[in-house]
Design an enzyme around this catalytic site. Structure first.
Site, PDB file in Angstrom:
ATOM      1  N   ASP A 123     150.858  48.664  33.464  1.00  0.00           N
ATOM      2  CA  ASP A 123     151.656  49.860  33.186  1.00  0.00           C
ATOM      3  C   ASP A 123     150.779  50.812  32.378  1.00  0.00           C
ATOM      4  O   ASP A 123     150.328  50.460  31.286  1.00  0.00           O
ATOM      5  CB  ASP A 123     152.915  49.485  32.402  1.00  0.00           C
ATOM      6  N   GLU A 152     151.160  51.313  39.180  1.00  0.00           N
ATOM      7  CA  GLU A 152     152.121  52.306  39.633  1.00  0.00           C
ATOM      8  C   GLU A 152     151.416  53.418  40.408  1.00  0.00           C
ATOM      9  O   GLU A 152     150.291  53.781  40.099  1.00  0.00           O
ATOM     10  CB  GLU A 152     152.849  52.925  38.434  1.00  0.00           C
ATOM     11  N   ASP A 173     156.777  48.536  27.164  1.00  0.00           N
ATOM     12  CA  ASP A 173     155.622  48.632  28.062  1.00  0.00           C
ATOM     13  C   ASP A 173     155.320  47.302  28.749  1.00  0.00           C
ATOM     14  O   ASP A 173     155.016  47.273  29.947  1.00  0.00           O
ATOM     15  CB  ASP A 173     154.401  49.113  27.278  1.00  0.00           C
TER      16      ASP A 173
END
Length: 387
Positions: free
Chosen positions: A186, A290, A371
């Site tokens: 992330d 991502e 996170d």
């Protein structure tokens, strides 16, 4: 043996004659670009229904252009083929609605370059032979010894230095040994990347260099303004001898000093990203990240600077080609709701303000770091997507 293309950048140290010739080549490439672009605009203006002159057609026009402007013969002829190719690609992107209309190039641009496809070869440890320039001194050439050079680019950057960028064909790197580990990443602002196993990798930070760059940016702006006022006053009072902005060395020195600090920051950031991405590729077999649209995120002016400093796009690009080189796998997933779902039970808790960094799931009672929880969800989604 499989081959891959790599980019290698060397520093150039031209003598005065070679520097003058380089600037002539920069100008020639810019001149051909502007001439071809002006021709395309004029052709469309005269007859909007006419077909666009493609790359082959522009190459056919080079011979009469050289006859009309003999100074073009001082350049490597293949550099004009590259110019035509780039212009044709720019128009193709325009017709596909993936780019804007090409612009004319200015001789006042602080970054100048030209690209060629001719043969260039290493002749000594710190010498390389380039078309039209002959033997020119460089930084160490040991990295390109015995490699096939596909194309080369000579550039002049705002720091006042010349560089040679080479596209070389090299044997594919050896596949790294498998570790059997998978990880979800992330990306963030305070921490560049947070892994699903709880490791946090800090964002690159160079506060002192950034402070120096900001100070010299202010000095450069003030000195340029004073120089512009002085030029206007002089040219108003003197009709025969005219001054130009480049005659004032005070602001030129400030501009160069600012550019050197900015380049130091960029080089150190790139070095940090290279070391981090290489470490991740060696450590994990499957990496899930991502698919963030960085350009869209930068529309938020409160976060644009820190997002640009984090270099998410460059971080992802490095992971992509290093995974391809070393036999690892990179998976990208949509970032929807990754920070809102409990990674233990799957409960959807809804959106939360950025100030909330930890939360407890109301359904299963699990306590999450925001996170790390997002990184675990990213890993789960990536593994589920590929089965």
């Amino acid at each position: 043996m499989a081959k891959v293309l790599k980019g290698i950048k060397l520093r150039l140290y031209p003598n005065q004659h070679q520097a003058d010739l380089l600037w002539q080549m920069f100008g020639n490439s810019r001149f051909v670009w502007n001439q071809m672009l002006a021709m395309a605009k004029e052709r469309y203006h005269n007859n909007p229904s006419s077909h666009f002159v493609n790359e082959y057609g522009m190459n056919y026009l080079l011979k009469p252009l050289k006859l009309e402007f003999p100074f073009l013969k001082q350049s490597d002829s293949t550099s004009f083929l590259v110019v035509n190719h780039n212009l044709a690609q720019a128009f193709k992107m325009l017709f596909k609605h993936q780019g804007g209309y090409p612009h004319f190039k200015s001789r006042r641009a602080i970054r100048q370059s030209y690209t060629g496809r001719s043969t260039c070869r290493v002749i000594a440890k710190r010498r390389i032979k380039l078309p039209k320039l002959g033997s020119i001194r460089t930084s160490k050439t040991s990295r390109i010894a015995g490699l096939k050079i596909k194309r080369y680019t000579v550039s002049y950057d705002p720091t006042g230095r010349y560089y040679l960028s080479l596209q070389v064909e090299t044997p594919a790197p050896q596949i790294l040994p498998k570790t059997g580990k998978t990880v979800g990443l992330d990306v963030g602002i305070a921490d560049l990347a947070i892994s699903s196993d709880g490791t946090k990798y800090k964002t690159f930070n160079a506060k002192w260099l950034e402070k120096q760059a900001t100070q010299w940016q202010s000095k450069c702006s003030r000195r340029r303004h004073r120089a512009e006022v002085a030029v206007r006053q002089w040219n108003h009072n003197h009709k025969t001898i005219k001054e130009e902005l480049t005659d004032y060395q005070n602001w030129q020195q400030a501009r160069m000093q600012k550019a050197r600090y900015q380049q130091k920051i960029a080089n150190r950031r790139k070095d940090y990203l290279h070391k981090l991405t290489t470490k991740l590729v060696k450590q994990y077999d499957v990496i899930v990240i991502e698919d963030l649209k960085t350009k869209n995120l930068q529309h938020n002016h409160h976060l644009a600077k820190v997002i640009a400093n984090a270099s998410w796009y460059e971080f992802r690009t490095m992971l992509e080609y290093k995974c391809a080189w070393y036999g690892k796998r990179l998976i990208t997933i949509k970032p929807n709701y990754t920070s809102q779902i409990c990674s233990d039970c799957g409960y959807h808790s809804g959106p939360k303000p950025l100030a909330i960094r930890e939360w407890t799931c109301p359904q299963c009672g699990a306590h999450h770091d925001r996170d790390i929880n997002a990184a675990v969800n990213i890993l789960h989604k990536g593994l589920k997507a590929v089965g």
